[in-house]
Design a protein around this motif. Structure first.
Motif, PDB file in Angstrom:
ATOM      1  N   SER A   1      34.031 -70.963  51.834  1.00  0.00           N
ATOM      2  CA  SER A   1      33.781 -70.669  50.420  1.00  0.00           C
ATOM      3  C   SER A   1      34.001 -71.902  49.563  1.00  0.00           C
TER       4      SER A   1
ATOM      5  N   THR B   1      36.292 -60.118  39.068  1.00  0.00           N
ATOM      6  CA  THR B   1      36.479 -61.569  39.037  1.00  0.00           C
ATOM      7  C   THR B   1      35.761 -62.182  37.846  1.00  0.00           C
TER       8      THR B   1
ATOM      9  N   PRO C   1      38.143 -65.534  50.197  1.00  0.00           N
ATOM     10  CA  PRO C   1      37.686 -66.925  50.145  1.00  0.00           C
ATOM     11  C   PRO C   1      38.476 -67.806  51.110  1.00  0.00           C
TER      12      PRO C   1
ATOM     13  N   SER D   1      34.144 -61.817  47.007  1.00  0.00           N
ATOM     14  CA  SER D   1      35.155 -61.800  45.947  1.00  0.00           C
ATOM     15  C   SER D   1      34.584 -62.219  44.599  1.00  0.00           C
TER      16      SER D   1
ATOM     17  N   THR E   1      37.449 -73.669  39.602  1.00  0.00           N
ATOM     18  CA  THR E   1      37.649 -72.602  40.586  1.00  0.00           C
ATOM     19  C   THR E   1      38.187 -71.373  39.865  1.00  0.00           C
TER      20      THR E   1
ATOM     21  N   LEU F   1      41.846 -65.798  40.852  1.00  0.00           N
ATOM     22  CA  LEU F   1      41.669 -64.649  41.744  1.00  0.00           C
ATOM     23  C   LEU F   1      42.946 -63.813  41.845  1.00  0.00           C
TER      24      LEU F   1
ATOM     25  N   VAL G   1      33.982 -65.419  43.852  1.00  0.00           N
ATOM     26  CA  VAL G   1      34.535 -66.732  43.487  1.00  0.00           C
ATOM     27  C   VAL G   1      33.437 -67.765  43.234  1.00  0.00           C
TER      28      VAL G   1
END
Length: 228
Positions: free
Chosen positions: A24, A85, A20, A53, A3, A6, A55
């Motif tokens: 997500s 990101t 997220p 974002s 992951t 962020l 992610v």
């Protein structure tokens, strides 16, 4: 599949970009569950529509370093956050400010990822964006969740274009909720030559989430709905 970090995204960013949430992370779980399958396919191009974002596409780019990964978003603020990101996590991404996949050539995407605006809303909410307003980015956040009739106004556009989006061996991962009528979606897509199967699902407060994997019927080993 890791992951992404962020911590660089601020509360100010999340006023304009989708933060997220459970949907997500369910999509991330689905992609992680299929990671060995994706790696064996050796996709040349992976594209996420509506990166927000960043992610999801950042995690995919890290997990598939030999794949050219594209992040698409209609919201320029989201494109900026996605770029940050990717940089924060050392991922190689191509970020494009674009509406859906209008600028792509036909049949070039091997893996398509889409967490669409799925909330059931009046259709006019989707068209509420006013580029002349003092703060148009605020209007763009509506586009990240407002889905119109059955929550499918935007996702149906992608479903209708799936045949021209994906390569012959292409795979799509689409997140939907119960109100989007996933059984109907799977049945409709079968008539278009695609097999839909549930990779994972999760019930959270107020929503029943599904991630559907679509493959061309000719390449799917089993083509049946996993929804009872």
């Amino acid at each position: 599949m890791e992951t992404p970090y962020l911590t660089h995204i601020t509360s100010e960013d999340f006023k304009y970009v989708y933060e997220p949430a459970e949907d997500s992370f369910l999509l991330l779980d689905a992609l992680e569950a299929d990671l060995s399958k994706l790696q064996s396919q050796q996709p040349a191009i992976c594209t996420e529509i509506g990166s927000g974002s960043g992610v999801i596409i950042t995690a995919v780019a890290k997990a598939l370093p030999q794949t050219a990964c594209f992040a698409i978003d209609i919201n320029p603020r989201a494109c900026d956050v996605t770029t940050r990101t990717a940089a924060k996590n050392g991922a190689n991404l191509n970020v494009i400010n674009m509406n859906l996949l209008n600028g792509f050539r036909s049949n070039v995407v091997d893996v398509l990822i889409f967490n669409p605006p799925y909330v059931v809303t009046p259709d006019e909410e989707i068209d509420s964006y006013d580029s002349t307003s003092d703060n148009p980015f605020n209007d763009n956040i509506i586009k990240s969740w407002a889905g119109g009739t059955d929550g499918r106004l935007i996702m149906d556009r992608v479903f209708d274009a799936m045949d021209t989006i994906l390569t012959a061996n292409g795979t799509a991962y689409i997140l939907v909720i119960e109100e989007n009528k996933p059984k109907e979606i799977i049945a409709n897509m079968k008539t278009k030559g695609f097999c839909g199967s549930i990779v994972t699902e999760r019930r959270i407060r107020g929503e029943h989430l599904f991630v559907i994997r679509f493959e061309r019927v000719s390449h799917a080993q089993i083509c049946k709905s996993a929804i009872k």
